[in-house]
Design a protein around this motif. Structure first.
Motif, PDB file in Angstrom:
ATOM      1  N   HIS A 206       0.801  -1.232   0.000  1.00 21.01           N
ATOM      2  CA  HIS A 206       0.000   0.000   0.000  1.00 21.01           C
ATOM      3  C   HIS A 206       0.831   1.278   0.000  1.00 21.01           C
ATOM      4  O   HIS A 206       0.272   2.361  -0.216  1.00 21.01           O
TER       5      HIS A 206
ATOM      6  N   THR B  82      -4.121   0.419   7.709  1.00 19.12           N
ATOM      7  CA  THR B  82      -3.494   0.717   8.997  1.00 19.12           C
ATOM      8  C   THR B  82      -4.329   0.167  10.146  1.00 19.12           C
ATOM      9  O   THR B  82      -3.802  -0.406  11.104  1.00 19.12           O
TER      10      THR B  82
ATOM     11  N   THR C 220       3.552   4.028   2.030  1.00 21.04           N
ATOM     12  CA  THR C 220       3.670   4.577   3.379  1.00 21.04           C
ATOM     13  C   THR C 220       2.499   5.458   3.781  1.00 21.04           C
ATOM     14  O   THR C 220       2.414   5.895   4.931  1.00 21.04           O
ATOM     15  N   GLN C 221       1.581   5.739   2.873  1.00 20.51           N
ATOM     16  CA  GLN C 221       0.433   6.567   3.209  1.00 20.51           C
ATOM     17  C   GLN C 221      -0.572   5.771   4.041  1.00 20.51           C
ATOM     18  O   GLN C 221      -0.957   4.657   3.682  1.00 20.51           O
TER      19      GLN C 221
ATOM     20  N   GLY D 123      -4.015   4.454   5.721  1.00 15.86           N
ATOM     21  CA  GLY D 123      -5.326   4.209   5.137  1.00 15.86           C
ATOM     22  C   GLY D 123      -6.051   3.128   5.907  1.00 15.86           C
ATOM     23  O   GLY D 123      -5.750   2.865   7.087  1.00 15.86           O
TER      24      GLY D 123
END
Length: 413
Positions: A181, A189, A183-184, A186
């Motif tokens: 995915h 997480t 490192t952002q 979403g």
């Protein structure tokens, strides 16, 4: 002579050496793992080719290392005589909750910022390197059952190695998630926090404790039908595999379950039963044989191109992880411990890396693609090699030094 006859004879010789070498090197700054690596290198150099490279066979590597680790975890749990009380296990809690996350973060930052690894690979390296190894830490662990309550150093290193192999899994899953995915943050997480961290840890510990308690009932509280009456040591393997499979079936961490299950099996009785000793001894023998096989193959792979990609920056980073990051995070984690400063220093320094590191690296490789994964294999192999050599040559001397200091302190009282 047929090759398979040579292999059988050589394997038999290695088994005899596993039993004999500890007697030969007693008192010397050597360890059985060092000897096994040396044998593997010498053999494959003699035949003119390196052993199979673990990076080229991640599935086989995962299976062999997984088997070795779970048997070693069971043995570690069976040998702990200390009561399950927070005041006894407080230092373990510090090492797991403070030292381990700090080690992962520092290792990941070093690999990403200094060596240029992609963040997903850097996080993976942090997870791979952080757990200490129950397979190679015999010289710094507690003794067999009936050794009595151990000193804080040996208990901390044994219990840390028993639990942090499982606690490295959430961070391995984090590296896999970042590889998928990015490192952002979403929705992934929340899945990682709720499932990979919370549920899998609780499920693994709960399944391990329940299975260990049930096994204890069958072993010691079933009258004439008790398993203990058989005297068979291989029951330890059956219990270990059932515990591991049961935890994995409900998506818990099997490594945690195996160690916790062994602790539960021991805690059902105030006194150590003879069968506890039998189970531990059989487990230890199987563990040594598996360790020997893996380390001979590791030594053979060193005779090939395993470390060909090692650069000076990678070597310096590997040494920094072993001799700067782990000792520093260990001392930070043990702030507030009742151990003396020299004891905290030994615990912080002897975070041995080994078979578990190869397992996690192989597992992640089989799940997802990672950038610069060949360099990651090279770096981990270098760290494991240096750790085995350094810790193998110094662990016995260090523990003997601590024992002498404790004895002198007792005489002065």
């Amino acid at each position: 002579m047929d090759p398979h006859i040579i292999i059988l004879g050589g394997f038999g010789l290695l088994i005899l050496l596993v039993a004999w070498v500890p007697v030969l090197i007693k008192g010397l700054p050597l360890s059985l793992p060092i000897i096994c690596i040396g044998i593997g290198m010498a053999f494959f150099l003699l035949i003119g080719e390196g052993a199979l490279q673990p990076r080229n066979y991640p599935q086989t590597t995962e299976i062999l290392t997984e088997l070795t680790v779970i048997i070693s975890l069971a043995g570690a749990g069976l040998r702990i005589d200390d009561p399950l009380k927070w005041r006894v296990w407080a230092d373990t809690g510090r090492l797991l909750s403070i030292t381990m996350p700090l080690t992962i973060a520092a290792t990941a930052a070093l690999c990403a910022l200094a060596l240029g690894f992609p963040w997903e690979t850097a996080i993976l390296l942090g997870a791979v390197i952080a757990p200490t190894d129950p397979v190679l830490a015999a010289d710094v662990q507690v003794g067999p059952p009936r050794s009595g309550p151990s000193d804080k150093v040996r208990l901390s290193l044994t219990s840390e190695a028993g639990l942090n192999d499982g606690l490295a899994f959430p961070f391995t899953f984090l590296a896999i998630a970042v590889a998928i995915h990015g490192t952002q943050l979403g929705e992934w997480t929340w899945h990682w926090l709720l499932v990979d961290v919370l549920w899998r840890i609780v499920a693994g510990a709960g399944a391990g404790w329940l299975t260990g308690w049930l096994l204890a009932m069958f072993m010691f509280h079933s009258g004439k039908l008790s398993l203990a009456s058989t005297g068979q040591g291989f029951v330890a393997l059956g219990g270990t595999f059932i515990t591991y499979a049961g935890a994995e079936a409900i998506h818990g961490y099997g490594f945690i379950a195996v160690f916790v299950g062994a602790l539960a099996l021991r805690s059902t009785q105030k006194e150590v039963h003879d069968y506890h000793v039998r189970l531990h001894d059989f487990t230890e023998e199987i563990e040594r044989l598996l360790m020997m096989m893996l380390l001979v193959l590791f030594g053979g792979s060193l005779a090939g191109p395993l470390l060909d990609g090692l650069s000076w920056p990678m070597a310096f980073a590997g040494l920094a992880i072993l001799f700067v990051v782990r000792p520093l995070t260990g001392m930070i984690g043990l702030i507030g411990s009742q151990m003396k400063s020299r004891e905290r220093a030994v615990v912080s320094l002897f975070g041995i890396r080994g078979v578990g590191s190869f397992y996690y690296l192989a597992y992640a490789t089989n799940q997802e693609s990672f950038g610069q994964i060949d360099n990651a294999w090279t770096l981990v192999s270098f760290i494991v090699l240096v750790s085995i050599l350094f810790h193998g040559m110094t662990s016995g001397l260090s523990m003997s030094w601590l024992d002498r200091r404790r004895e002198l302190a007792r005489r002065r009282r």
